[in-house]
Scaffold this motif. Structure first.
Motif, PDB file in Angstrom:
ATOM      1  N   SER A   1      48.607  40.380  43.123  1.00  0.00           N
ATOM      2  CA  SER A   1      48.279  39.926  41.761  1.00  0.00           C
ATOM      3  C   SER A   1      47.719  41.054  40.903  1.00  0.00           C
ATOM      4  CB  SER A   1      47.244  38.793  41.814  1.00  0.00           C
ATOM      5  OG  SER A   1      47.853  37.605  42.244  1.00  0.00           O
ATOM      6  N   GLN A   2      47.889  40.870  39.617  1.00  0.00           N
ATOM      7  CA  GLN A   2      47.290  41.771  38.631  1.00  0.00           C
ATOM      8  C   GLN A   2      45.770  41.752  38.826  1.00  0.00           C
ATOM      9  OE1 GLN A   2      48.310  40.411  34.741  1.00  0.00           O
ATOM     10  NE2 GLN A   2      47.028  41.910  33.697  1.00  0.00           N
ATOM     11  N   PRO A   3      45.114  42.922  38.820  1.00  0.00           N
ATOM     12  CA  PRO A   3      43.656  42.950  39.008  1.00  0.00           C
ATOM     13  C   PRO A   3      42.899  42.039  38.030  1.00  0.00           C
ATOM     14  CG  PRO A   3      44.520  45.153  39.262  1.00  0.00           C
ATOM     15  CD  PRO A   3      45.677  44.288  38.829  1.00  0.00           C
ATOM     16  N   TYR A   4      43.374  41.978  36.776  1.00  0.00           N
ATOM     17  CA  TYR A   4      42.708  41.096  35.809  1.00  0.00           C
ATOM     18  C   TYR A   4      42.740  39.644  36.287  1.00  0.00           C
ATOM     19  CZ  TYR A   4      41.793  38.296  31.671  1.00  0.00           C
ATOM     20  OH  TYR A   4      41.278  37.354  30.813  1.00  0.00           O
ATOM     21  N   THR A   5      43.887  39.221  36.823  1.00  0.00           N
ATOM     22  CA  THR A   5      44.023  37.839  37.297  1.00  0.00           C
ATOM     23  C   THR A   5      43.075  37.582  38.461  1.00  0.00           C
ATOM     24  OG1 THR A   5      46.353  37.885  36.646  1.00  0.00           O
ATOM     25  CG2 THR A   5      45.685  36.123  38.127  1.00  0.00           C
ATOM     26  N   VAL A   6      43.015  38.536  39.393  1.00  0.00           N
ATOM     27  CA  VAL A   6      42.111  38.424  40.549  1.00  0.00           C
ATOM     28  C   VAL A   6      40.664  38.309  40.064  1.00  0.00           C
ATOM     29  CG1 VAL A   6      41.191  39.679  42.556  1.00  0.00           C
ATOM     30  CG2 VAL A   6      43.659  39.645  42.124  1.00  0.00           C
ATOM     31  N   ALA A   7      40.295  39.176  39.127  1.00  0.00           N
ATOM     32  CA  ALA A   7      38.921  39.166  38.602  1.00  0.00           C
ATOM     33  C   ALA A   7      38.637  37.866  37.845  1.00  0.00           C
ATOM     34  CB  ALA A   7      38.710  40.373  37.681  1.00  0.00           C
ATOM     35  N   PHE A   8      39.608  37.411  37.058  1.00  0.00           N
ATOM     36  CA  PHE A   8      39.444  36.202  36.247  1.00  0.00           C
ATOM     37  C   PHE A   8      39.231  34.986  37.138  1.00  0.00           C
ATOM     38  CE2 PHE A   8      40.769  32.668  33.562  1.00  0.00           C
ATOM     39  CZ  PHE A   8      40.201  32.985  32.340  1.00  0.00           C
ATOM     40  N   GLN A   9      40.082  34.846  38.164  1.00  0.00           N
ATOM     41  CA  GLN A   9      39.947  33.707  39.071  1.00  0.00           C
ATOM     42  C   GLN A   9      38.624  33.796  39.848  1.00  0.00           C
ATOM     43  OE1 GLN A   9      44.065  33.705  41.065  1.00  0.00           O
ATOM     44  NE2 GLN A   9      43.716  31.545  40.717  1.00  0.00           N
ATOM     45  N   SER A  10      38.295  34.997  40.301  1.00  0.00           N
ATOM     46  CA  SER A  10      37.055  35.181  41.081  1.00  0.00           C
ATOM     47  C   SER A  10      35.839  34.812  40.245  1.00  0.00           C
ATOM     48  CB  SER A  10      36.941  36.633  41.565  1.00  0.00           C
ATOM     49  OG  SER A  10      38.046  36.979  42.369  1.00  0.00           O
ATOM     50  N   GLU A  11      35.862  35.193  38.980  1.00  0.00           N
ATOM     51  CA  GLU A  11      34.749  34.902  38.067  1.00  0.00           C
ATOM     52  C   GLU A  11      34.594  33.385  37.874  1.00  0.00           C
ATOM     53  OE1 GLU A  11      33.374  37.708  34.718  1.00  0.00           O
ATOM     54  OE2 GLU A  11      34.792  36.381  33.723  1.00  0.00           O
ATOM     55  N   LEU A  12      35.734  32.700  37.734  1.00  0.00           N
ATOM     56  CA  LEU A  12      35.677  31.236  37.538  1.00  0.00           C
ATOM     57  C   LEU A  12      35.080  30.510  38.746  1.00  0.00           C
ATOM     58  CD1 LEU A  12      39.078  30.247  35.836  1.00  0.00           C
ATOM     59  CD2 LEU A  12      36.809  30.291  34.805  1.00  0.00           C
ATOM     60  N   LEU A  13      35.235  31.087  39.928  1.00  0.00           N
ATOM     61  CA  LEU A  13      34.748  30.416  41.147  1.00  0.00           C
ATOM     62  C   LEU A  13      33.210  30.369  41.223  1.00  0.00           C
ATOM     63  CD1 LEU A  13      37.153  31.923  43.857  1.00  0.00           C
ATOM     64  CD2 LEU A  13      37.183  29.598  42.960  1.00  0.00           C
ATOM     65  N   GLN A  14      32.554  31.323  40.543  1.00  0.00           N
ATOM     66  CA  GLN A  14      31.072  31.407  40.576  1.00  0.00           C
ATOM     67  C   GLN A  14      30.541  31.427  42.009  1.00  0.00           C
ATOM     68  OE1 GLN A  14      29.240  28.492  37.964  1.00  0.00           O
ATOM     69  NE2 GLN A  14      30.273  29.306  36.170  1.00  0.00           N
ATOM     70  N   ILE A  15      31.040  32.364  42.797  1.00  0.00           N
ATOM     71  CA  ILE A  15      30.672  32.441  44.220  1.00  0.00           C
ATOM     72  C   ILE A  15      29.262  32.982  44.404  1.00  0.00           C
ATOM     73  CG2 ILE A  15      31.182  33.696  46.376  1.00  0.00           C
ATOM     74  CD1 ILE A  15      34.144  33.466  45.548  1.00  0.00           C
ATOM     75  N   GLU A  16      28.528  32.325  45.273  1.00  0.00           N
ATOM     76  CA  GLU A  16      27.225  32.817  45.731  1.00  0.00           C
ATOM     77  C   GLU A  16      27.378  33.213  47.194  1.00  0.00           C
ATOM     78  OE1 GLU A  16      24.565  33.194  43.877  1.00  0.00           O
ATOM     79  OE2 GLU A  16      25.438  32.252  42.088  1.00  0.00           O
ATOM     80  N   PRO A  17      26.563  34.185  47.665  1.00  0.00           N
ATOM     81  CA  PRO A  17      26.648  34.571  49.071  1.00  0.00           C
ATOM     82  C   PRO A  17      26.505  33.360  49.997  1.00  0.00           C
ATOM     83  CG  PRO A  17      25.255  36.108  47.878  1.00  0.00           C
ATOM     84  CD  PRO A  17      25.581  34.992  46.929  1.00  0.00           C
ATOM     85  N   GLY A  18      27.366  33.288  50.997  1.00  0.00           N
ATOM     86  CA  GLY A  18      27.319  32.176  51.956  1.00  0.00           C
ATOM     87  C   GLY A  18      28.196  30.995  51.576  1.00  0.00           C
ATOM     88  N   HIS A  19      28.744  31.001  50.360  1.00  0.00           N
ATOM     89  CA  HIS A  19      29.644  29.915  49.955  1.00  0.00           C
ATOM     90  C   HIS A  19      30.859  29.863  50.868  1.00  0.00           C
ATOM     91  CE1 HIS A  19      28.650  28.760  45.483  1.00  0.00           C
ATOM     92  NE2 HIS A  19      27.701  28.428  46.334  1.00  0.00           N
ATOM     93  N   LYS A  20      31.294  28.638  51.132  1.00  0.00           N
ATOM     94  CA  LYS A  20      32.488  28.424  51.953  1.00  0.00           C
ATOM     95  C   LYS A  20      33.668  28.279  50.996  1.00  0.00           C
ATOM     96  CE  LYS A  20      33.611  25.639  55.966  1.00  0.00           C
ATOM     97  NZ  LYS A  20      33.228  24.433  56.728  1.00  0.00           N
ATOM     98  N   VAL A  21      34.616  29.220  51.101  1.00  0.00           N
ATOM     99  CA  VAL A  21      35.715  29.270  50.135  1.00  0.00           C
ATOM    100  C   VAL A  21      37.056  29.171  50.856  1.00  0.00           C
ATOM    101  CG1 VAL A  21      36.830  30.676  48.342  1.00  0.00           C
ATOM    102  CG2 VAL A  21      34.340  30.697  48.565  1.00  0.00           C
TER     103      VAL A  21
END
Length: 213
Positions: free
Chosen positions: A64-84
């Motif tokens: 994937s395009q890096p922007y897409t990867v970053a955009f999706q990752s940002e939307l997830l709002q991941i915190e350490p230890g989250h199960k994804v």
């Protein structure tokens, strides 16, 4: 398997491009700045690895395009230890980003060739997902549910119900929905049958494959 100062410099330029396109999550930007994307691509042609573009990889898929990867990752709002749960391991680049964000990653890949390759490759680079699975992403991973978040990295013609059902209350599903062009869609689970839906414009992904067997 070299990562040179030149690569690191190109990554910083890529991070600046993503900032200019509106990515603000520092942890996501740091992950993109750390991961040697050129190693995830078949050819090591340096000129292309750090452009903000998608590129072909094995089995007619793309990284994937890096922007897409970053955009999706940002939307997830991941915190350490989250199960994804990640649907579509692909090259493993998005998987590596999730690992660096501190997630416990379960990832499903439908293409045998990619699954084998990425399963060997990711640990060599030091990215350890909890589990990589060869299987059908439309079904999710009921035995490991519920998840804090689920990310789909291929275009889905519809939203698979099992994925919504495998979210925790408060959990987030990020999925590109559509046929030729997809609308990036975020579902937040508010209750047993209650979901809040947000849409974030058009993206293009390879199709999410269903197991026809």
């Amino acid at each position: 398997m070299k990562d040179t100062f030149k690569h690191q410099g190109l990554r910083q330029q890529l991070v600046n491009v993503l900032k200019n396109k509106g990515i603000t999550n520092e942890k996501v930007l740091q992950a993109i700045g750390k991961i040697p994307r050129h190693l995830f691509m078949d050819s090591s042609f340096l000129d292309h690895a750090y452009q903000d573009k998608a590129f072909p990889i094995a089995a007619d898929q793309t990284i994937s395009q890096p922007y897409t990867v970053a955009f999706q990752s940002e939307l997830l709002q991941i915190e350490p230890g989250h199960k994804v749960l990640e649907i579509g391991t692909g090259s493993g680049y998005q998987t590596a980003v999730l690992c660096l964000l501190g997630a416990r990653v379960f990832s499903i890949e439908r293409q045998q060739e990619l699954f084998k390759k990425t399963s060997r490759f990711l640990p060599k680079l030091g990215y350890r997902a909890k589990k990589l699975i060869f299987g059908d992403g439309y079904k999710g991973l009921p035995e490991e549910a519920p998840f804090d978040s689920i990310i789909v990295t291929a275009g889905a013609p519809f939203v698979p119900k099992p994925l919504l059902g495998q979210l925790k209350i408060g959990g987030r599903l990020v999925i590109p929905v559509g046929d030729e062009v997809q609308i990036m869609t975020l579902f937040i689970r508010k209750g047993q049958k209650e979901f809040e839906q947000h849409e974030f414009g058009e993206f293009r992904f390879v199709p999410l494959l269903e197991d026809k067997n």
